[in-house]
Motif scaffolding. Structure first.
Motif, mmCIF file in Angstrom:
data_model
loop_
_atom_site.group_PDB
_atom_site.id
_atom_site.type_symbol
_atom_site.label_atom_id
_atom_site.label_comp_id
_atom_site.label_asym_id
_atom_site.label_seq_id
_atom_site.Cartn_x
_atom_site.Cartn_y
_atom_site.Cartn_z
ATOM 1 N N GLU A 120 0.785 -1.283 0.144
ATOM 2 C CA GLU A 120 -0.248 -0.094 -0.064
ATOM 3 C C GLU A 120 0.956 1.071 -0.027
ATOM 4 O O GLU A 120 1.937 1.381 0.798
ATOM 5 C CB GLU A 120 -0.992 0.008 1.167
ATOM 6 N N VAL A 121 0.581 2.226 -0.776
ATOM 7 C CA VAL A 121 1.463 3.356 -0.715
ATOM 8 C C VAL A 121 0.488 4.575 -0.285
ATOM 9 O O VAL A 121 -0.761 4.669 -0.735
ATOM 10 C CB VAL A 121 1.696 3.742 -2.476
ATOM 11 N N ALA A 122 1.255 5.335 0.635
ATOM 12 C CA ALA A 122 0.425 6.351 1.010
ATOM 13 C C ALA A 122 1.520 7.782 1.052
ATOM 14 O O ALA A 122 2.720 7.377 1.410
ATOM 15 C CB ALA A 122 -0.224 6.187 2.248
ATOM 16 N N LEU A 153 -0.944 11.708 -4.599
ATOM 17 C CA LEU A 153 -1.416 10.763 -5.713
ATOM 18 C C LEU A 153 -2.619 11.354 -6.454
ATOM 19 O O LEU A 153 -3.530 11.881 -5.720
ATOM 20 C CB LEU A 153 -1.733 9.418 -4.842
ATOM 21 N N ARG A 154 -2.569 11.010 -7.507
ATOM 22 C CA ARG A 154 -3.582 11.598 -8.453
ATOM 23 C C ARG A 154 -4.943 10.837 -8.318
ATOM 24 O O ARG A 154 -4.795 9.434 -8.658
ATOM 25 C CB ARG A 154 -3.416 11.455 -9.981
ATOM 26 N N PRO A 155 -5.950 11.405 -7.696
ATOM 27 C CA PRO A 155 -7.270 10.814 -7.343
ATOM 28 C C PRO A 155 -7.889 10.070 -8.584
ATOM 29 O O PRO A 155 -7.936 10.592 -9.645
ATOM 30 C CB PRO A 155 -8.064 12.170 -6.947
ATOM 31 N N GLY A 156 -8.177 8.674 -8.248
ATOM 32 C CA GLY A 156 -8.829 7.908 -9.449
ATOM 33 C C GLY A 156 -7.809 6.872 -10.199
ATOM 34 O O GLY A 156 -8.260 6.239 -10.644
ATOM 35 N N ARG A 159 -6.790 3.806 -8.669
ATOM 36 C CA ARG A 159 -7.675 3.811 -7.559
ATOM 37 C C ARG A 159 -7.411 4.585 -6.236
ATOM 38 O O ARG A 159 -7.600 4.089 -5.180
ATOM 39 C CB ARG A 159 -7.925 2.146 -7.074
ATOM 40 N N ALA A 160 -6.793 5.666 -6.756
ATOM 41 C CA ALA A 160 -6.180 6.508 -5.292
ATOM 42 C C ALA A 160 -7.627 7.194 -4.910
ATOM 43 O O ALA A 160 -8.447 7.374 -5.743
ATOM 44 C CB ALA A 160 -5.166 7.484 -5.834
ATOM 45 N N ASP A 161 -7.666 7.443 -3.532
ATOM 46 C CA ASP A 161 -8.816 8.100 -2.851
ATOM 47 C C ASP A 161 -8.986 9.183 -3.561
ATOM 48 O O ASP A 161 -7.950 9.949 -4.080
ATOM 49 C CB ASP A 161 -8.593 7.915 -1.574
#
Length: 237
Positions: A120-122, A153-156, A159-161
């Motif tokens: 998981e990347v955050a 992270l680029r949303p969407g 599957r980034a939040d």
């Protein structure tokens, strides 16, 4: 026969004995119990329920009978866990002067770890202790809604939040590269200007947290950083 195997056999014997005892009890008391209670649709579910309870108690006895881990075993387990800490080479690539960056996380080792069940990347904030300093804005809710970083992270994508904070965990084999798309973080509404926000993070790294898991091992939580110059800095150089 090992101690654990003996405990398992005793547990199985407990379950069988419990089932037999309940079955005999139903047969013996069938003439004493009210007729509805002796019907198969009632008696058999009751028998299964009691069997499940006996089995649960037997499993509990096995777990309680297992010897506690010795200090040496705990140290050896921790040493092995540390030896298997996942290793990543982290780089990035950019197309021309675009604000969008591709983050490249190459899983390179160690040799004893050939696969991760999940990664998981955050994106972490620059500081973990940000809180309101005045009675007015920004409020705690305002602060929590911001990615305090030069990039998010680029949303969407992947599957980034919606906030751009993290992407869901995915499996990864050693030698493979995990790609994640970054874009410039959004300027908070109370900040005077976008230029001020960009200058604040001009030389700041993107702070990441990689959470890695593998069956039969405790998770590894890896803090990582990478500095990504702004497109303007690249053009100037």
């Amino acid at each position: 026969m090992g101690r654990k195997a003996s405990l398992v056999l005793w547990a199985v014997a407990d379950v069988i004995a419990g089932v037999v005892a309940v079955g005999l009890l139903i047969n013996v008391t069938s003439g004493l119990l009210p007729e509805p209670l002796t019907e198969p649709q009632v008696a058999w579910p009751a028998l299964l329920l009691v069997s499940a309870v006996v089995a649960a108690l037997a499993v509990r006895r096995i777990r309680q009978s297992e010897p506690p881990q010795s200090p040496n075993e705990a140290l050896e387990q921790q040493r092995r866990h540390d030896e298997l800490t996942p290793q990543f080479d982290i780089t990035y690539r950019r197309s021309g002067s675009s604000d969008v960056v591709t983050l490249c996380l190459a899983f390179v080792g160690p040799l004893g770890l050939d696969r991760l069940d999940s990664v998981e990347v955050a994106v972490r904030n620059d500081r973990p202790d940000r809180r309101p300093v005045t009675a007015g804005p920004p409020t705690a809710e305002d602060i929590a809604s911001v990615i305090w970083s030069p990039y998010r992270l680029r949303p969407g994508v992947d599957r980034a939040d919606r906030m751009g904070r993290c992407t869901p965990a995915v499996p990864l084999d050693r030698g493979e590269v995990l790609y994640r798309t970054l874009e410039l973080s959004l300027t908070p509404h109370w900040v005077p200007s976008q230029d001020f926000w960009r200058q604040q993070y001009a030389d700041q790294p993107v702070r990441l947290t990689l959470t890695c898991t593998r069956k039969d091992h405790s998770p590894w939580v890896l803090p990582m950083e990478i500095t990504i110059p702004s497109p303007a800095s690249n053009e100037a150089s």
